[in-house]
Design an enzyme around this catalytic site. Structure first.
Site, PDB file in Angstrom:
ATOM      1  CB  ALA A 118      38.349  45.763  40.995  1.00 55.31           C
ATOM      2  N   GLY A 119      35.926  43.710  40.853  1.00 58.33           N
ATOM      3  CA  GLY A 119      34.852  43.232  39.986  1.00 58.33           C
ATOM      4  C   GLY A 119      34.262  41.892  40.374  1.00 58.33           C
ATOM      5  N   GLY A 122      33.773  47.101  43.131  1.00 61.35           N
ATOM      6  CA  GLY A 122      32.505  46.985  43.858  1.00 61.35           C
ATOM      7  C   GLY A 122      31.309  46.651  43.003  1.00 61.35           C
ATOM      8  CE  LYS A 145      44.195  47.479  45.104  1.00 63.06           C
ATOM      9  NZ  LYS A 145      42.833  47.510  45.639  1.00 63.06           N
ATOM     10  CG  ASN A 204      36.865  44.994  50.552  1.00 57.69           C
ATOM     11  OD1 ASN A 204      37.588  45.891  50.945  1.00 57.69           O
ATOM     12  ND2 ASN A 204      35.880  44.566  51.329  1.00 57.69           N
ATOM     13  CB  THR A 205      32.454  44.735  47.443  1.00 53.88           C
ATOM     14  OG1 THR A 205      33.222  45.937  47.554  1.00 53.88           O
ATOM     15  CG2 THR A 205      30.987  45.070  47.670  1.00 53.88           C
TER      16      THR A 205
END
Lengths: 275, 68
Positions: free
Chosen positions: A203-204, A177, A116, A225-226
């Site tokens: 992301a986001g 994040g 990645k 992830n977050t």
């Protein structure tokens, strides 16, 4: 009776698409989700959340070994025991040179040529540095890597990355994040039209509905992830995003109705009392 | 002689190999999931024994950690 037949047909289609949800390079995955492994309350919660999400591929970072602490966590063996494919990333790299070296170290450490590719251009927004990203992708592709680049939601950049041979394009939905969701769905739709490789939102994502929206826009997958790791209940959120990915994809395949400014009555207009 | 390991100065003997440097650092050369770069070039594990380091070299020893 007619409705029951349609319902069964949809059920069959759903099962078929579950069997081979996402194909990247030469690998097929039963889940459309790729999860990060960071910021969970503890490793057990992480493992439970990964399982609840149904993911088959997780991303990890490459960092210097702590030379003063010999007790190293065995993250990779935990993940491999669960049968998860490891996708190393170049998070934290600010130049193509750093990212290429990190990718090569990852290949040596983990025995995978999948990467990645992240090349960050600004430490406050964590937006990608496009020129360095393209340079890094070109170099890694020439060395036989399977490159999954984290990029801006910019159709031109995504097209370039796709054309040069990246295995997927991974535009951000919003800053890493941030939990802001997909801030430019129109660009994502344009990217969907322009690239032939898998399109993965990276992301986001803040919650399950963001995943569903990504799927409804025609994305092939979502990396997050977050949103899971920092949720009040990470395992429950992992299950929520799994269901959202399935629901969103099914809605995309089912084909949504066009948006209209004015109402269109659902009930028949004939036979109204008093008319 | 002085070398840099993960950005910190480290003193090792003349003619040290990457394998002996790992021994200095109490890292088992059989430890899985680690990789080494010497002056920004990745050195495959099977060359650690015969790769001799010299004064001033920059060595990076890395592994995978949780990330997103």
């Amino acid at each position: 009776m007619q409705m029951k037949v349609e319902s069964n047909e949809l059920g069959v289609k759903s099962k078929e698409s579950r069997a081979k949800q996402l194909k990247i390079a030469d690998k097929e995955f039963a889940s459309r989700l790729i999860l990060g492994t960071s910021r969970y309350p503890n490793p057990n919660v992480m493992l439970d959340a990964l399982e609840a999400s149904g993911t088959e591929m997780v991303t990890v970072a490459i960092r210097r070994i702590n030379l003063t602490d010999g007790s190293r966590e065995s993250l990779i063996s935990l993940l491999k025991q669960k049968g998860l494919q490891i996708l190393p990333n170049t998070a934290g790299c600010y130049t193509a040179h750093e990212a290429v070296l990190t990718a090569k170290l990852a290949r040596e450490a983990l025995g995978t040529n999948w990467i990645k590719l992240e090349v960050i251009g600004d430490d406050e927004t964590l937006f990608p540095d496009v020129s360095e990203l393209l340079k890094g992708a070109e170099k890694l592709l020439s060395e036989g890597f399977v490159v999954l680049p984290y990029c801006n939601d910019d159709p031109v950049t995504c097209k370039k990355l796709s054309d040069m041979g990246c295995a997927a394009v991974m535009p951000l939905g919003a800053p890493i994040g941030s939990g802001m969701g997909i801030r430019n769905p129109y660009n994502i739709q344009i990217i969907r039209e322009l690239v032939t490789v898998p399109l993965i939102i990276d992301a986001g994502v803040g919650t399950a509905s963001d995943v569903a929206i990504a799927m409804e826009l025609g994305c092939d997958g979502v990396l997050l992830n977050t949103a899971v790791a920092q949720a009040k209940h990470p395992v429950a959120m992992a299950r929520a995003v799994k269901l959202a990915a399935e629901a969103g994809r099914l809605a995309y395949e089912a084909g949504r109705i066009p948006r209209k400014l004015f109402a269109l009555a659902s009930s028949p207009v004939e036979g109204l009392i008093g008319k | 002689m002085n070398v840099s390991v993960n950005g910190k100065e480290h003193i090792t003997h003349e003619g040290a190999s990457l394998a002996s440097l790992l021994e200095d650092l109490s890292i088992s050369r059989d430890e899985k999931g680690i990789a080494i770069a010497l002056d920004y070039e990745v050195i495959p594990r099977d060359l650690w024994e015969r790769t001799v380091i010299s004064c001033g070299m920059k060595i990076e020893v890395v592994r995978a950690v949780a990330g997103g």
